[in-house]
Write a protein that holds these residues in place. Structure first.
Motif, PDB file in Angstrom:
ATOM      1  N   ASP A   1       0.821  -1.212   0.000  1.00 51.28           N
ATOM      2  CA  ASP A   1       0.000   0.000   0.000  1.00 51.28           C
ATOM      3  C   ASP A   1       0.856   1.264   0.000  1.00 51.28           C
ATOM      4  OD1 ASP A   1      -2.332  -1.480  -0.001  1.00 51.28           O
ATOM      5  OD2 ASP A   1      -2.594  -1.403   2.164  1.00 51.28           O
TER       6      ASP A   1
ATOM      7  N   ASP B   1      -8.742  -3.106   1.036  1.00 53.01           N
ATOM      8  CA  ASP B   1      -9.388  -2.470   2.183  1.00 53.01           C
ATOM      9  C   ASP B   1     -10.775  -1.916   1.893  1.00 53.01           C
ATOM     10  OD1 ASP B   1      -7.217  -2.859   3.954  1.00 53.01           O
ATOM     11  OD2 ASP B   1      -6.164  -1.158   3.074  1.00 53.01           O
TER      12      ASP B   1
ATOM     13  N   VAL C   1     -13.204  -6.385   1.411  1.00 53.23           N
ATOM     14  CA  VAL C   1     -13.349  -6.881   2.780  1.00 53.23           C
ATOM     15  C   VAL C   1     -14.533  -7.832   2.888  1.00 53.23           C
ATOM     16  CG1 VAL C   1     -13.873  -6.203   5.153  1.00 53.23           C
ATOM     17  CG2 VAL C   1     -12.207  -4.887   3.830  1.00 53.23           C
TER      18      VAL C   1
END
Length: 322
Positions: free
Chosen positions: A30, A75, A80
């Motif tokens: 990330d 994310d 998720v």
């Protein structure tokens, strides 16, 4: 973070240990510290949902592969949610009890596509995974261990078969082996090792998730001859059964016993867990030509779990050369 170019990383292991490591490494993807991340996963599980599917369909046990994919998920809400679906375990009292959705999905795609890696890549895209998940071999493995302390003669060795049985043994493990001893290695795993800047071995179940990667000849050869630098991540505590009574230095020694030509560059351990053993561990690590890095990587709640953010910071510190 370092101003060096982003790094290519291959992480080896299985189960909760690899999940922790990948959860940390995903954070480095990330923030662009890592630009290419590959998980190479043990395929020897013979218990639970994975063991049942392995026995019924003759496939690789999917559970550790599923957990690695879940650890790499993105994310946003889509990623998720699908990760939660992947990890969902059925309750109830029928035949589906204990099965995990992700295990069934992986086996379904293996049957539909006829290709282990292609199927895992499809699930990775569904999850928005920040890396790739590969099996260490293309055939299911059986782990055997030579174990002392199970008979009246405490030094007599007994062969224990099966990952679950080895993991819970009440004896002292002397060595492990795999059946078949020289399986077909996933070629994409060898390619990833060849292209890597760093390799990460551990944490995890030492004899059933970590060391098996060193027992496959082609995989071990790729690891020990790679120009990539190897980070060995020690567990936060001994594991009941499997590593009962083994200290940090003993864990390192077990790796070298099974792969004498292994040359770690860095050994990472939690400072709080090592405590007064730090000086002795540093000498042991130096004897293998490696550098000891002590860092705070344990969860703040006191449980013996690696905290992803702390572990990510430790990895970034090591990779930057600080």
């Amino acid at each position: 973070m370092s101003d060096l170019r982003a790094q290519s990383v291959v992480a080896f292991g299985g189960g909760h240990g690899l999940f922790a490591s990948l959860s940390a490494l995903r954070l480095l993807v990330d923030d662009l510290t890592v630009d290419d991340l590959t998980a190479v996963v043990t395929v020897a599980d013979n218990g639970g949902s994975s063991g049942r599917l392995r026995g019924e369909f003759g496939v690789l046990p999917p559970g550790d592969l599923r957990m690695a994919l879940a650890a790499l998920c993105g994310d946003d809400t889509w990623d998720v949610t699908w990760s939660r679906v992947l990890q969902h375990r059925f309750a109830g009292e029928g035949e589906m009890r204990g099965h995990v959705v992700g295990n069934l999905l992986i086996v379904s795609l293996w049957e539909l596509l006829g290709d282990h890696v292609d199927a895992l890549d499809w699930i990775g895209r569904l999850l928005g995974a920040k890396g790739r998940v590969l099996p260490m071999a293309l055939t299911p493995m059986v782990i055997t261990a030579e174990v002392a302390g199970l008979l009246d003669d405490p030094d007599e060795l007994v062969t224990v078969r099966g990952q679950v049985e080895v993991a819970i043994t009440s004896g002292s493990i002397s060595s492990i082996a795999l059946e078949p001893a020289d399986p077909t290695v996933c070629p994409q795993a060898l390619e990833a090792i060849h292209a890597a800047d760093w390799m990460v071995l551990g944490p995890g179940s030492w004899f059933t998730s970590v060391i098996p990667h060193l027992m496959i000849p082609a995989l071990r050869e790729a690891i020990v001859t790679s120009v990539a630098r190897l980070i060995v991540v020690l567990n936060l505590e001994e594991q009941p059964g499997e590593t009962h009574g083994l200290g940090p230095g003993d864990h390192l020694a077990a790796l070298i016993v099974h792969a004498p030509d292994l040359a770690p560059a860095v050994v990472l351990a939690d400072a709080r867990c090592i405590g007064d053993e730090a000086a002795a561990l540093e000498r042991t690590v130096a004897s293998y030509g490696a550098r000891l890095v002590l860092a705070d990587v344990m969860a703040d709640d006191g449980t013996p779990r690696h905290d992803p953010a702390k572990l990510a910071a430790a990895y970034a510190h090591i990779m930057s050369g600080d």
